[in-house]
Write an enzyme that holds these catalytic residues in place. Structure first.
Site, PDB file in Angstrom:
ATOM      1  N   GLY A  58       0.842  -1.191   0.000  1.00 21.75           N
ATOM      2  CA  GLY A  58       0.000   0.000   0.000  1.00 21.75           C
ATOM      3  C   GLY A  58       0.874   1.236   0.000  1.00 21.75           C
ATOM      4  O   GLY A  58       1.997   1.219   0.515  1.00 21.75           O
ATOM      5  N   GLN A  63       3.092   9.912   1.140  1.00 19.31           N
ATOM      6  CA  GLN A  63       4.356   9.179   1.292  1.00 19.31           C
ATOM      7  C   GLN A  63       5.314   9.421   0.137  1.00 19.31           C
ATOM      8  O   GLN A  63       6.481   9.017   0.206  1.00 19.31           O
ATOM      9  CB  GLN A  63       4.091   7.675   1.393  1.00 19.31           C
ATOM     10  CG  GLN A  63       3.412   7.265   2.686  1.00 19.31           C
ATOM     11  CD  GLN A  63       3.289   5.761   2.736  1.00 19.31           C
ATOM     12  OE1 GLN A  63       2.353   5.200   2.173  1.00 19.31           O
ATOM     13  NE2 GLN A  63       4.236   5.111   3.383  1.00 19.31           N
ATOM     14  N   CYS A 104       5.659   0.036   7.498  1.00 22.30           N
ATOM     15  CA  CYS A 104       5.302   1.173   6.645  1.00 22.30           C
ATOM     16  C   CYS A 104       6.543   1.560   5.863  1.00 22.30           C
ATOM     17  O   CYS A 104       7.645   1.597   6.424  1.00 22.30           O
ATOM     18  CB  CYS A 104       4.850   2.329   7.532  1.00 22.30           C
ATOM     19  SG  CYS A 104       4.444   3.836   6.629  1.00 22.30           S
ATOM     20  N   LEU A 105       6.369   1.847   4.574  1.00 24.16           N
ATOM     21  CA  LEU A 105       7.516   2.235   3.743  1.00 24.16           C
ATOM     22  C   LEU A 105       8.176   3.518   4.266  1.00 24.16           C
ATOM     23  O   LEU A 105       9.354   3.744   4.020  1.00 24.16           O
ATOM     24  CB  LEU A 105       7.089   2.408   2.282  1.00 24.16           C
ATOM     25  CG  LEU A 105       6.610   1.133   1.573  1.00 24.16           C
ATOM     26  CD1 LEU A 105       6.113   1.452   0.175  1.00 24.16           C
ATOM     27  CD2 LEU A 105       7.692   0.079   1.540  1.00 24.16           C
ATOM     28  N   HIS A 146      -4.583   1.696   7.247  1.00 24.86           N
ATOM     29  CA  HIS A 146      -3.234   2.275   7.375  1.00 24.86           C
ATOM     30  C   HIS A 146      -3.028   3.399   6.342  1.00 24.86           C
ATOM     31  O   HIS A 146      -2.578   4.489   6.679  1.00 24.86           O
ATOM     32  CB  HIS A 146      -2.205   1.151   7.184  1.00 24.86           C
ATOM     33  CG  HIS A 146      -0.778   1.599   7.224  1.00 24.86           C
ATOM     34  ND1 HIS A 146       0.104   1.192   8.199  1.00 24.86           N
ATOM     35  CD2 HIS A 146      -0.070   2.414   6.396  1.00 24.86           C
ATOM     36  CE1 HIS A 146       1.281   1.749   7.971  1.00 24.86           C
ATOM     37  NE2 HIS A 146       1.211   2.484   6.876  1.00 24.86           N
ATOM     38  N   GLU A 147      -3.410   3.115   5.087  1.00 20.76           N
ATOM     39  CA  GLU A 147      -3.200   4.113   4.022  1.00 20.76           C
ATOM     40  C   GLU A 147      -4.142   5.306   4.192  1.00 20.76           C
ATOM     41  O   GLU A 147      -3.762   6.448   3.942  1.00 20.76           O
ATOM     42  CB  GLU A 147      -3.370   3.489   2.637  1.00 20.76           C
ATOM     43  CG  GLU A 147      -2.450   2.309   2.330  1.00 20.76           C
ATOM     44  CD  GLU A 147      -0.984   2.541   2.660  1.00 20.76           C
ATOM     45  OE1 GLU A 147      -0.512   3.691   2.623  1.00 20.76           O
ATOM     46  OE2 GLU A 147      -0.297   1.550   2.981  1.00 20.76           O
ATOM     47  N   HIS A 150      -2.767   7.758   6.535  1.00 24.53           N
ATOM     48  CA  HIS A 150      -1.756   8.638   5.929  1.00 24.53           C
ATOM     49  C   HIS A 150      -2.406   9.887   5.322  1.00 24.53           C
ATOM     50  O   HIS A 150      -1.833  10.965   5.350  1.00 24.53           O
ATOM     51  CB  HIS A 150      -0.990   7.909   4.816  1.00 24.53           C
ATOM     52  CG  HIS A 150       0.158   7.062   5.303  1.00 24.53           C
ATOM     53  ND1 HIS A 150       1.183   7.571   6.061  1.00 24.53           N
ATOM     54  CD2 HIS A 150       0.447   5.749   5.119  1.00 24.53           C
ATOM     55  CE1 HIS A 150       2.056   6.607   6.327  1.00 24.53           C
ATOM     56  NE2 HIS A 150       1.625   5.477   5.761  1.00 24.53           N
TER      57      HIS A 150
END
Ligand code: NI
Length: 181
Positions: A58, A63, A104-105, A146-147, A150
């Site tokens: 994701g 991000q 998370c990236l 999660h996304e 963000h």
């Protein structure tokens, strides 16, 4: 940024650099997409490329430093790719609660156990401008939440208890000192 300026830059590279925790864009509420224009249609494939290259399941536009309400997800359940591009998503309903590990990236090397809704119903518009509704549980449910966080400037460690958050921040500091951030 001027009022008339588009929030998505004109030249979006095919692979976008991932912004790490510490960058102010990750704690900012992203702007809704007003129209599915060329900029949005260039951004989405670049976000998919970037997500698959990392690899990740994701990715939200903040991000990659772009503060708009666009996210891409592919949890590849049953080994089959299931790409989803969601614009202006929102949670319409939720059920239950579940705690599980996530990463998370924007937090390389960090894993935390985050409480999430077990089941969610999410509505959004897709890259064709059509309304979509998704009912999800398991990994997809977690990934969507999660996304979407963000897009509200909320990151996974914000969902932790204070001692867990302190522990995660200490890990991040260690990684920063070691040049791993
Ligand atoms: Ni993330």
């Amino acid at each position: 940024m001027g009022a008339m300026e588009h929030p998505i830059p004109k030249n979006v590279p095919a692979l976008l650099p991932i912004v790490k925790y510490g960058d102010p864009v990750l704690v900012k509420k992203a702007k809704p997409v007003a129209a599915i224009d060329d900029a949005v249609l260039r951004l989405i494939p670049a976000m998919f490329n970037t997500m698959y290259a990392e690899p990740g399941i994701g990715l939200a536009a903040p991000q990659v430093g772009i503060s708009v309400r666009v996210m891409v997800v592919d949890v590849a359940s049953d080994g089959k790719s299931q790409p989803l591009a969601l614009i202006n998503p929102r949670i319409d309903a939720h059920k239950g609660q579940i705690k599980s590990e996530e990463g998370c990236l924007s937090f390389p090397g960090i894993q935390v156990t985050v409480p999430r809704w077990a089941w969610v119903k999410v509505s959004a518009i897709n890259e064709k401008g059509l309304p979509v509704t998704i009912e999800a549980e398991g990994l997809l449910s977690r990934c969507l939440q999660h996304e979407m966080d963000h897009l509200d400037g909320v990151v996974m460690i914000d969902r932790l208890s204070l001692p867990q958050r302190v522990k995660a921040l200490w890990e991040i500091r260690k990684r920063k000192k070691a040049g791993l951030w």
